[in-house]
Write a protein that holds these residues in place. Sequence first.
Motif, PDB file in Angstrom:
ATOM      1  N   VAL A  22       0.925  -1.224  -0.072  1.00  0.00           N
ATOM      2  CA  VAL A  22       0.222   0.093  -0.049  1.00  0.00           C
ATOM      3  C   VAL A  22       0.596   1.202   0.107  1.00  0.00           C
ATOM      4  N   LYS A  23       0.630   2.236  -1.050  1.00  0.00           N
ATOM      5  CA  LYS A  23       1.687   3.224  -1.189  1.00  0.00           C
ATOM      6  C   LYS A  23       0.876   4.499  -0.973  1.00  0.00           C
ATOM      7  N   PRO A  24       1.142   5.302   0.159  1.00  0.00           N
ATOM      8  CA  PRO A  24       0.290   6.447   0.245  1.00  0.00           C
ATOM      9  C   PRO A  24       0.928   7.634  -0.698  1.00  0.00           C
ATOM     10  N   SER A  25       0.195   8.426  -0.955  1.00  0.00           N
ATOM     11  CA  SER A  25       0.455   9.529  -2.023  1.00  0.00           C
ATOM     12  C   SER A  25       0.763  11.118  -1.445  1.00  0.00           C
ATOM     13  N   TYR A  26       0.765  11.107  -0.118  1.00  0.00           N
ATOM     14  CA  TYR A  26       0.783  12.455   0.398  1.00  0.00           C
ATOM     15  C   TYR A  26       1.942  12.541   1.580  1.00  0.00           C
ATOM     16  N   GLY A  27       2.065  13.801   2.077  1.00  0.00           N
ATOM     17  CA  GLY A  27       2.985  13.980   3.165  1.00  0.00           C
ATOM     18  C   GLY A  27       4.273  13.764   2.694  1.00  0.00           C
ATOM     19  N   LEU A  28       5.035  13.675   3.711  1.00  0.00           N
ATOM     20  CA  LEU A  28       6.619  13.357   3.176  1.00  0.00           C
ATOM     21  C   LEU A  28       7.044  12.215   3.347  1.00  0.00           C
ATOM     22  N   THR A  29       7.608  11.674   2.475  1.00  0.00           N
ATOM     23  CA  THR A  29       7.731  10.014   2.413  1.00  0.00           C
ATOM     24  C   THR A  29       9.089   9.646   3.091  1.00  0.00           C
ATOM     25  N   GLU A  30       9.379   8.386   3.625  1.00  0.00           N
ATOM     26  CA  GLU A  30      10.123   8.019   4.535  1.00  0.00           C
ATOM     27  C   GLU A  30      11.605   8.574   4.026  1.00  0.00           C
ATOM     28  N   GLU A  31      11.776   8.514   2.801  1.00  0.00           N
ATOM     29  CA  GLU A  31      13.074   8.942   2.408  1.00  0.00           C
ATOM     30  C   GLU A  31      13.397  10.559   2.673  1.00  0.00           C
ATOM     31  N   GLU A  32      12.498  11.287   2.340  1.00  0.00           N
ATOM     32  CA  GLU A  32      12.409  12.710   2.563  1.00  0.00           C
ATOM     33  C   GLU A  32      12.859  12.824   4.250  1.00  0.00           C
ATOM     34  N   ILE A  33      12.186  12.230   4.936  1.00  0.00           N
ATOM     35  CA  ILE A  33      12.485  12.382   6.299  1.00  0.00           C
ATOM     36  C   ILE A  33      14.033  11.826   6.555  1.00  0.00           C
ATOM     37  N   GLU A  34      14.311  10.826   5.967  1.00  0.00           N
ATOM     38  CA  GLU A  34      15.717  10.397   6.230  1.00  0.00           C
ATOM     39  C   GLU A  34      16.600  11.671   5.801  1.00  0.00           C
ATOM     40  N   ARG A  35      16.321  12.028   4.659  1.00  0.00           N
ATOM     41  CA  ARG A  35      17.147  13.020   3.968  1.00  0.00           C
ATOM     42  C   ARG A  35      17.211  14.267   4.882  1.00  0.00           C
ATOM     43  N   MET A  36      16.072  14.652   5.266  1.00  0.00           N
ATOM     44  CA  MET A  36      16.114  16.025   6.187  1.00  0.00           C
ATOM     45  C   MET A  36      16.588  15.816   7.443  1.00  0.00           C
ATOM     46  N   LEU A  37      16.822  14.565   8.124  1.00  0.00           N
ATOM     47  CA  LEU A  37      17.681  14.322   9.201  1.00  0.00           C
ATOM     48  C   LEU A  37      19.034  14.244   8.930  1.00  0.00           C
ATOM     49  N   GLU A  38      19.329  14.250   7.930  1.00  0.00           N
ATOM     50  CA  GLU A  38      20.804  14.425   7.112  1.00  0.00           C
ATOM     51  C   GLU A  38      21.130  15.540   7.071  1.00  0.00           C
ATOM     52  N   GLU A  39      20.223  16.253   6.669  1.00  0.00           N
ATOM     53  CA  GLU A  39      20.669  17.709   5.974  1.00  0.00           C
ATOM     54  C   GLU A  39      20.077  18.497   7.234  1.00  0.00           C
TER      55      GLU A  39
END
Lengths: 620, 215
Positions: free
Chosen positions: A501-518
């Motif tokens: 099941v793929k949601p289509s809204y909000g931040l994706t897991e990858e985006e959050i990971e990236r934000m944590l890094e950056e």
Amino acid sequence: MSRIFGIDLGTTNSLIAVMDGPHPRVVSDPASGAALLPSVVAILPAGGVAVGERAIEMEPHLMAEKDGTVAPAGLPGTDQGAVIRSVKRYMGLGGTDLAEGDRKRYVFTELDGPVVRFKIGERVYTPPQISAEILRALKTRAETALGESVERVVITVPAYFNDAQRQATRDAGRLAGLTVERLVNEPTAASLAYGLHKMAAGRVAVYDLGGGTFDISILTLREGIFEVVATNGDTHLGGDDIDHLILELMLEGLPDDVRNERRVWNSARQVAEDGKRRLSEQERVDLRLELPGRTVERVLTRDQLERLAEPLVERTLKCCRTALRDARLETGEIDAVVLVGGATRMPLVRRRVGELFGREPLCSLDPDQVVALGAAVQAGILMGDRDDLLLLDVVPLSLGIETMGGVTERLIHRNTTIPTSVTEMFTTAADSQTHVDIHVLQGERELARDCRSLARFKLGPIEPKPAGVPRIAVTFLIDANGILHVMANEEETGAGHMVEVKPSYGLTEEEIERMLEEAIDHGEDDIEQRLLIAARNDAEQILAALGKQLKEWGHLATDDECRRFSEVAARLEAVRKGEDRELIAGTVQELNDLSTPFAERIMDEAIRRTLEKRSVEDLP
Amino acid sequence: MVRCSACGHGPLNSLLCPHCGAPQAVEVDCFAALGIPRKLVIDTRRLERIYHELSRKLHPDRFAARGVQLRDASLKSTALLTRAYRTLRDPVARGRYWLELLGEKLGDNNRVPPGLAATVFQVQEELEELREAHSTGAGRVAELVAGVAKCRKDLEVQLGKELAALEENFMRWDENGSQDRTPLIAALKERLSRIAYLKTLVRDVEHHLEEAAPA
């Protein structure tokens, strides 16, 4: 394991609280003693951040000034940073959700994307990243004040927050390095703050009039179990609307170009808000608005204010009546009324609410703190310290799916206790179809297009079969935070296989990971930035002070001194807006050293005069 | 039959392991979820107490500091408990669920149930008149609103009677024992569709009254 803290992440102010023995208490800032942290975040030119009062102090430095008016912060091409207020209003919004007024205030990017993004010069920040800064500041405050680490928190959200807004709040917590143990609805949390569980049974109404939103919740209470039975509200109604009415009154008759000036509007808003506050204590106030070239003065009485505010208060009462009807209760059946939000300090609000429910509202706790205090109680429940209490909250909006012809089929009705789940069967419409699209909606309207689109899920892959043969059981589960989870199973062999099941809204897991890094750099960069701002402030202060001294005590300076003062002051004036902190600090020092003998002479003179005066007064 | 995911006790037919007290993410029917016998007549006050007691033990708030598996089981079992409570608490939902358990289905709502035709006709006529007067701005709106408001009252009285009669259907069912259920099923279906129809009608009337109300 570390303690759990309660956080009220508000639109205007935020607070952090914790259980102190059996009672909750707000953790104040150890330096200033302030309980409230203004929810204001400054993004500084070189990348650092400032939060709260410090962000407000920096606001004048970070506004882009053009032709005498203040332009929206974060103009493209400028990289001088920006100050973001009320970020909560942008949580969980997509680009298309923005109103024109929002775009005047800030510069956004990726307007067709699922998540609003602030553009500040070359940098881009999402609302959860900005909120995370507020959370981080609260965490630091509590850690400094209590000397223990803050890792786990309960965060409150407006009862009317939809799924996307709740997800965004949870993301903000994660980005701040916190484990969000629970999101709790603000009014529900408030009901815990008063210790009402001491009543064996009863019904509680929580009336929450914040800056920009209104919420009403009705709860029943039985042997320590708080059960929300109905919620209602208006997301576009709050104390700010009352300020706005006063502001209109003040600006009445002024030419449009003056009214539309942002600075005029801002100071008028402040005068209005201040007037409203004072009218809670006084019968009449003088409103005084200083404008370039003129002063506007108006007298406002409490009567006048109440006539202005009456229609707004009536709208809140209408929501209360609907909530009572949903709860199948009469107005007289409420045993306690809890007030939340600064606007409930208004005598008019207290009176009308009291009249509606037929009893005096409770107001012994500060209405600005009651939500945070309740969040701390909920934190206590989660830590297992309060197993006599349990909060059963509800989902504020109905959840449905789009069916044939764009009609909403409701699966979970609003005011259903959470957690809750429902399972629906889906199948294919065409032969060999390998995916099924599901459009999840949130809202009360019949047509899908009138509801908020929550998510589009793609179920699959499904093994190719004739139309209508595959049977996919889809479970929609709303957890105790009010957040939706979707699970799907294809029931072909009875064993059932998980469908992605793929949601289509909000931040994706990858985006959050990236934000944590950056993550926004909070290291040296921040300190350097702070020092720069401090040096600029010093420069401004010494220039102003020297100017004032020369005007008043100029006769004490020699001609030579005066000449040298103006030479160094001119140099300081030239460098103080630059980025070279050491040059600014050095020039400040130079001017300071230079003016010290002059300052000493002033001091001597002032003391002499005071003594003279006193000796005259002391005469018998 | 499933066994307890925490201690292996079994077989289980409840959301809470009777042996170790761990919540269970198992699919049980609404009656098993609340641990009550499969009867249609239910004392809702007692049901609420049972629901609260089970919530205290199952709710995710009680497992915040526990392992992922327990937290997940707590979430799923509480969701099921809540759903079961809401279904059984409301007599109409309970009746519908009962039919579902028997593999029976209620017909669609569009056909006017027998015995309601006259009422429906009269209500529709009054609503039509109100609609017309409202759109043309004719002066009789207030009078017609009063008429429709009376309609609503009558409908609510009728609905109340049907709901009381539903309790009788429930009682007859519980007392029936092992005799032929066909007439009971038919009677229950008829009652539930009349109630559903009346409810739709009341909503419709309320909607019209709201529309006609002065802004």
